[in-house]
Design an enzyme around this catalytic site. Structure first.
Site, PDB file in Angstrom:
ATOM      1  N   HIS A  67      83.257  -4.428  10.164  1.00  0.00           N
ATOM      2  CA  HIS A  67      83.603  -5.582   9.147  1.00  0.00           C
ATOM      3  C   HIS A  67      84.272  -6.774   9.724  1.00  0.00           C
ATOM      4  O   HIS A  67      84.508  -7.483   8.847  1.00  0.00           O
ATOM      5  CB  HIS A  67      84.033  -5.086   7.721  1.00  0.00           C
ATOM      6  CG  HIS A  67      83.129  -3.936   7.068  1.00  0.00           C
ATOM      7  ND1 HIS A  67      83.716  -2.603   7.334  1.00  0.00           N
ATOM      8  CD2 HIS A  67      81.760  -3.789   6.650  1.00  0.00           C
ATOM      9  CE1 HIS A  67      82.486  -1.682   6.934  1.00  0.00           C
ATOM     10  NE2 HIS A  67      81.761  -2.530   6.253  1.00  0.00           N
TER      11      HIS A  67
ATOM     12  N   ASP B 128      99.477  30.113  38.361  1.00  0.00           N
ATOM     13  CA  ASP B 128      98.437  30.675  38.872  1.00  0.00           C
ATOM     14  C   ASP B 128      98.498  30.696  40.553  1.00  0.00           C
ATOM     15  O   ASP B 128      97.520  29.849  40.816  1.00  0.00           O
ATOM     16  CB  ASP B 128      97.139  30.792  38.138  1.00  0.00           C
ATOM     17  CG  ASP B 128      96.350  31.859  38.621  1.00  0.00           C
ATOM     18  OD1 ASP B 128      96.421  32.293  39.742  1.00  0.00           O
ATOM     19  OD2 ASP B 128      95.636  32.476  37.697  1.00  0.00           O
TER      20      ASP B 128
ATOM     21  N   HIS C 121      95.109  32.963  42.419  1.00  0.00           N
ATOM     22  CA  HIS C 121      93.938  32.730  42.353  1.00  0.00           C
ATOM     23  C   HIS C 121      93.517  31.935  43.737  1.00  0.00           C
ATOM     24  O   HIS C 121      92.373  31.595  44.170  1.00  0.00           O
ATOM     25  CB  HIS C 121      93.245  31.833  41.106  1.00  0.00           C
ATOM     26  CG  HIS C 121      93.581  30.570  41.306  1.00  0.00           C
ATOM     27  ND1 HIS C 121      94.773  29.974  41.007  1.00  0.00           N
ATOM     28  CD2 HIS C 121      92.620  29.295  41.278  1.00  0.00           C
ATOM     29  CE1 HIS C 121      94.714  28.725  41.125  1.00  0.00           C
ATOM     30  NE2 HIS C 121      93.350  28.166  41.365  1.00  0.00           N
TER      31      HIS C 121
ATOM     32  N   HIS D  75      89.730  29.614  45.782  1.00  0.00           N
ATOM     33  CA  HIS D  75      89.615  28.520  46.763  1.00  0.00           C
ATOM     34  C   HIS D  75      89.548  28.845  48.136  1.00  0.00           C
ATOM     35  O   HIS D  75      89.763  28.119  49.023  1.00  0.00           O
ATOM     36  CB  HIS D  75      90.940  27.553  46.386  1.00  0.00           C
ATOM     37  CG  HIS D  75      91.060  27.076  45.241  1.00  0.00           C
ATOM     38  ND1 HIS D  75      90.005  26.394  44.337  1.00  0.00           N
ATOM     39  CD2 HIS D  75      92.218  27.078  44.105  1.00  0.00           C
ATOM     40  CE1 HIS D  75      90.538  26.120  43.293  1.00  0.00           C
ATOM     41  NE2 HIS D  75      91.613  26.596  43.118  1.00  0.00           N
TER      42      HIS D  75
ATOM     43  N   ASP E 108      87.396  26.034  40.350  1.00  0.00           N
ATOM     44  CA  ASP E 108      88.096  26.520  39.128  1.00  0.00           C
ATOM     45  C   ASP E 108      87.259  26.449  37.822  1.00  0.00           C
ATOM     46  O   ASP E 108      87.320  27.368  37.055  1.00  0.00           O
ATOM     47  CB  ASP E 108      89.401  25.723  38.934  1.00  0.00           C
ATOM     48  CG  ASP E 108      90.292  25.916  39.787  1.00  0.00           C
ATOM     49  OD1 ASP E 108      90.628  27.207  40.297  1.00  0.00           O
ATOM     50  OD2 ASP E 108      91.215  24.853  40.244  1.00  0.00           O
TER      51      ASP E 108
END
Ligand code: UNU
Ligand code: FES
Ligand code: FE
Length: 457
Positions: free
Chosen positions: A103, A204, A207, A212, A359
């Site tokens: 508006h 982490d 991992h 990876h 990931d």
């Protein structure tokens, strides 16, 4: 209210699988965690001049972040006060006013309702414009140019909220001409809970050699030896650190340009800068300057220093996030080096980055598996290294032995549980001097040299 004691067992380092799925947990997070914590918005360099703006999210709330005439920065809910339409549809730009496309109500850069179409004819001049300005975000502050906002006026100032983490971040934010972010951020959707990413970045390193493994082999560099967990050299490779208010990071020494293929220029830069960092900030931070950090600022801002990615995990319900990714560089770097770093950061942790894609599947599956009615009754384990951690004179916070461990995971969930239970920041402040001991499970005697179970002698 959810029963947080059933969800997080700090003493034993376990958490309920409901954390990644439950709608009730999520609603309480929006109020208790996102409603009270400092949330990353942008870097000052993205909005240098009066009227410059970016849009961002704070939890699920869309906000506009605007540079003011006096040089300060304000943020407002990006929702027109008339009928709630999205006010600003652009990602960034320069505007002296924001006009709603429904508006036509128009708001000045300071959030005031400046103009209402047909104010005299249809409102008979009876609308009190001073009551219908944009709703401001209670606090907006910058730490070395990194701008955060907080909805809770009772929250501590940003510097106090960051606490010991600020001391660590000065390593790269208060040296090398300061740090900056290269934007605009890349954006993508992942169907995972926001905490799967936050916990991964904060603590982490476990991992890395596994998830990876293949990418590290292709890229080479200091972390390639971790592939397949084949040859983990534990002694003095790194640490994990958790600080008050749930922040934390993992350190891998001497691995600064970790996931960059051509790291020579970066290494030269770090070698040149290190004596300056040493004279400005001392030995500990001079060593951290050329380390790799995987890091988290509670709740949903993560960064990798040395891989140069800076991220916000914007929640969109309990099982979806919008990932925003900038590149982290220092101002004293040459333009060539900055360009090289941006290229590598996009290649590794950009939307289609090699490590980002590694990931993503794990984060989504960690979330969706917990949808199972029986599955969600179980607990998840973050007990690695419990008891092999404690205070150290040279390093603020609680320090975990070894570069692989879950000390900062536990610190993150320790504070998450605290925020979820607290009635206000007053409750959180009241627990300030108890937080260190509440994380520890040892007799206080020489935890640092405890190597009795499994660690290298
Ligand atoms: O993927 C990560 N979060 C990571 C990458 C952690 C440590 C080193 C490199
Ligand atoms: Fe960690 Fe399965 S081994 S989630
Ligand atoms: Fe990863």
């Amino acid at each position: 209210m959810v029963n947080v004691n059933e969800l997080v067992d700090v003493a034993n380092g376990v958490q309920s699988k409901r954390l990644f799925w439950d709608q009730e947990v999520y609603e309480q997070e929006l109020e208790h965690v996102f409603g009270r914590s400092w949330l990353f918005l942008t870097h000052e360099s993205q909005i240098p001049n009066y009227g410059d703006f970016v849009t961002a999210y704070m939890g699920e709330d869309a906000v506009i972040v605007v540079r003011q005439r006096d040089g300060s920065t304000k943020a407002f809910l990006n929702s027109c006060t008339h009928r709630g339409n999205r006010l600003c549809h652009a990602d960034s730009g320069n505007a002296k006013a924001f006009t709603c496309n429904y508006h036509g109500w128009s708001f000045a850069a300071d959030g005031t309702l400046a103009a209402v179409p047909l104010e005299h004819e249809v409102y008979r001049d009876e609308i009190d414009r001073s009551q219908w300005g944009l709703r401001p975000v209670a606090k907006v502050e910058s730490f070395h140019g990194f701008v955060f906002g907080c909805f809770d006026p009772q929250a501590p100032d940003l510097r106090e909220y960051l606490g010991d983490m600020a001391w660590y971040m000065e390593t790269f934010m208060a040296t090398g001409g300061g740090a900056t972010l290269v934007g605009p951020p890349m954006k993508s959707i992942l169907r995972c809970n926001w905490k799967t990413q936050a916990e991964n970045f904060i603590g982490d390193a476990y991992h890395v050699g596994w998830t990876h493994g293949a990418a590290l082999q292709v890229i080479g560099g200091p972390l390639a030896g971790l592939t397949g967990n084949a040859a983990i050299p534990f002694d003095d490779v790194g640490l994990q650190i958790t600080t008050r208010h749930g922040h934390g990071f993992g350190v891998i020494w001497d691995s600064g340009p970790a996931i960059h293929r051509d790291s020579e220029a970066y290494r030269r830069y770090q070698a040149e800068q290190t004596p300056l960092v040493q004279s400005q900030l001392g030995d500990v931070r001079a060593r951290l300057f050329s380390a790799h950090w995987n890091s988290g600022i509670f709740p949903n801002c993560s960064f990798l220093y040395g891989t140069n990615t800076w991220k916000v995990w914007n929640p969109r319900g309990p099982n979806e996030i919008e990932v925003w990714t900038w590149t982290l560089v220092q101002n004293a770097m040459s333009d060539d080096l900055k360009r090289e770093i941006v290229r590598r950061a996009v290649e590794t942790f950009g939307t289609a980055g090699t490590l980002e894609s590694d990931d993503g599947d794990n984060m989504e599956a960690c979330t969706w598996m917990n949808r199972g009615f029986q599955t969600r009754k179980g607990m998840m384990n973050s007990a690695m290294g419990l008891g092999y951690e404690g205070p150290r004179a040279d390093l603020p916070g609680v320090v975990g032995q070894g570069f692989i461990g879950e000390t900062s995971h536990r610190g993150f969930y320790r504070f998450w549980a605290e925020m979820m239970q607290a009635r206000s920041w007053q409750d959180v402040r009241a627990a300030d001097d108890r937080w260190t001991e509440s994380l520890l499970r040892h007799d206080g005697a020489d935890f640092w040299n405890r190597k009795d179970k499994g660690q290298a002698a």
